[in-house]
Design a protein around this motif. Sequence first.
Motif, short mmCIF file in Angstrom:
data_model
loop_
_atom_site.label_atom_id
_atom_site.label_comp_id
_atom_site.label_asym_id
_atom_site.label_seq_id
_atom_site.Cartn_x
_atom_site.Cartn_y
_atom_site.Cartn_z
N LEU A 34 -34.02 15.01 35.36
CA LEU A 34 -35.44 15.16 36.16
C LEU A 34 -35.21 16.59 35.64
N VAL A 35 -35.90 17.81 35.90
CA VAL A 35 -34.93 18.99 34.87
C VAL A 35 -36.41 19.71 35.38
N GLY A 36 -36.71 20.90 35.80
CA GLY A 36 -37.96 21.84 35.95
C GLY A 36 -37.42 22.87 36.80
N PRO A 37 -38.22 23.99 36.53
CA PRO A 37 -38.10 25.03 37.38
C PRO A 37 -38.33 24.20 39.52
N THR A 38 -37.88 25.63 40.08
CA THR A 38 -37.85 24.74 41.94
C THR A 38 -39.84 24.85 41.65
N GLY A 39 -40.21 24.03 43.00
CA GLY A 39 -41.77 23.66 42.57
C GLY A 39 -42.37 22.93 41.99
N SER A 40 -41.57 22.31 40.53
CA SER A 40 -42.00 21.06 39.78
C SER A 40 -42.88 19.83 40.67
N GLY A 41 -41.81 19.28 41.59
CA GLY A 41 -42.04 17.88 41.98
C GLY A 41 -40.75 16.83 41.89
N LYS A 42 -39.64 17.66 41.20
CA LYS A 42 -38.42 17.09 40.77
C LYS A 42 -37.77 16.51 42.06
N THR A 43 -38.02 16.89 43.60
CA THR A 43 -36.78 16.02 44.82
C THR A 43 -38.27 14.88 45.64
N ALA A 44 -39.63 15.63 45.33
CA ALA A 44 -40.58 14.76 45.73
C ALA A 44 -40.44 13.43 44.77
N LEU A 45 -40.38 14.01 43.30
CA LEU A 45 -40.25 12.10 42.57
C LEU A 45 -38.67 11.45 43.22
N LEU A 46 -37.84 12.21 43.42
CA LEU A 46 -36.54 11.07 44.06
C LEU A 46 -36.70 10.65 44.80
N ARG A 47 -37.46 11.24 46.05
CA ARG A 47 -37.66 10.54 47.36
C ARG A 47 -38.59 9.50 47.28
N LEU A 48 -39.83 9.36 45.88
CA LEU A 48 -40.19 8.31 45.92
C LEU A 48 -39.60 7.39 45.43
N ILE A 49 -38.01 7.47 44.44
CA ILE A 49 -37.89 5.90 43.81
C ILE A 49 -36.57 6.08 45.18
N ASP A 50 -36.84 6.59 45.56
CA ASP A 50 -35.06 6.36 47.31
C ASP A 50 -36.52 5.29 48.23
N LEU A 51 -37.53 5.33 48.02
CA LEU A 51 -38.72 4.89 48.87
C LEU A 51 -38.22 5.05 50.56
N LEU A 52 -38.50 6.55 50.22
CA LEU A 52 -38.54 7.47 51.42
C LEU A 52 -39.13 7.96 51.96
N GLU A 53 -40.40 7.90 50.51
CA GLU A 53 -41.97 7.96 51.23
C GLU A 53 -42.71 6.97 49.96
N LYS A 54 -43.76 6.66 50.86
CA LYS A 54 -44.66 6.45 49.14
C LYS A 54 -46.08 6.90 48.62
N PRO A 55 -46.23 6.33 47.39
CA PRO A 55 -46.46 7.44 46.61
C PRO A 55 -48.36 7.26 47.52
N SER A 56 -49.15 8.58 46.87
CA SER A 56 -50.42 8.43 47.19
C SER A 56 -51.66 7.30 46.79
N SER A 57 -50.77 6.81 45.16
CA SER A 57 -51.30 6.47 44.40
C SER A 57 -50.47 6.07 42.85
N GLY A 58 -50.75 4.57 42.50
CA GLY A 58 -49.98 3.91 41.65
C GLY A 58 -48.52 3.30 41.80
N THR A 59 -48.11 2.76 41.28
CA THR A 59 -46.58 1.73 41.56
C THR A 59 -45.39 2.16 41.54
N ILE A 60 -44.49 1.52 42.37
CA ILE A 60 -42.71 1.39 42.00
C ILE A 60 -42.85 0.28 41.67
N TYR A 61 -41.83 0.33 40.09
CA TYR A 61 -41.03 -0.83 40.08
C TYR A 61 -39.96 -1.06 40.45
#
Length: 353
Positions: A34-61
């Motif tokens: 997952l590549v992008g500049p600082t603040g692009s959402g990379k870490t937030a996305l990784l935390r969702l995949i790790d199930l540390l947080e839940k998405p506001s909407s959408g589904t993770i399988y």
Amino acid sequence: MHIVELEEIYKNYGDLQVLKDINIQIKKGTSTALVGPTGSGKTALLRLIDLLEKPSSGTIYFEGTDANESSNTRLAIRRQIGMVFQKPLAFKASVYDNIAYGLKIRGRKENMDERIKELLELIGLSGYENRNALKLSGGETQRLALARAMITDPRLLLLDEPAANLDPISKKKLEELIIKINHESETTIITTTHDLSQGQKLADKMIILYNGQILQSGTPEKIFRKPKNRFVADFVGIENVMSGKIEDSSTGLVKIKTDSITVFTLTEKKGKVNFTVRPDEITVSKEKVQTSARNTIQGKVNDIIDTGSLIKLLVDTGELFTVFITRESLNELDISVGTNVWLYFKASSVHVF
């Protein structure tokens, strides 16, 4: 089968939207960056995949199962995921006890000594069992964190900017270790990084993120050869990115007119566009010659840069072109700063976006 799928993921923190309409499929055994500049959402996305947080909407399988269907499901899936944070902390204990922690809390102590010995050898810390983990160097601590994540044999390994704070030697060792883990254990790996070259080294697939959205995904080669928009082209460091307006031509090709030059290409796009021409697909001569290339443009050499393996020419044609040639070609053509040259490239070499 896909080990992870994200469908229409949105993530908000109050009024701040950090991820928007994320759709990703990760195949088993692959390595994704997952590549992008600082603040692009990379870490937030990784935390969702790790199930540390839940998405506001959408589904993770996870292997076809909705990861958030129940707390028991979340726990069962999280036990199959290993996570290494950007600034991992070592516990106030020995290296051995740091690595053993995951097995102890799961009650899986069988063959623990042998498994830890194997991991220490893998990460290049053999003989460090009784060392104080708090006294390890930054690179050693990062490798310790990797071993601590790997001890539970995760199906999915998540790495958040794993080499961001390391010196070049430690960074190289860690990258080699990550590649080895992916290839030898077939562990699926997802890495976040703002370092494009690291993404190329570590990943089969790159996903470019910006402002919480996916701008492009694909193999590193595809992204470098065919960027989808100007941001991706600029971010990945593509040379010869220009803008112009498409006009019809009677030759079967179309013309792109910039403020200074006209370029012939094949495209169905209309109106204002961006385009690139790879530096290694441009031929240079001092005299105008007959060629099958549809684009012939004259310019003056502004600068000559020795990159080691190749020579980079900066040629001003009204638009500034970067061209790569060999040292032998530079000497044969007797090119110097101020030399007038001709540039040739095929219509198919022009990528329009």
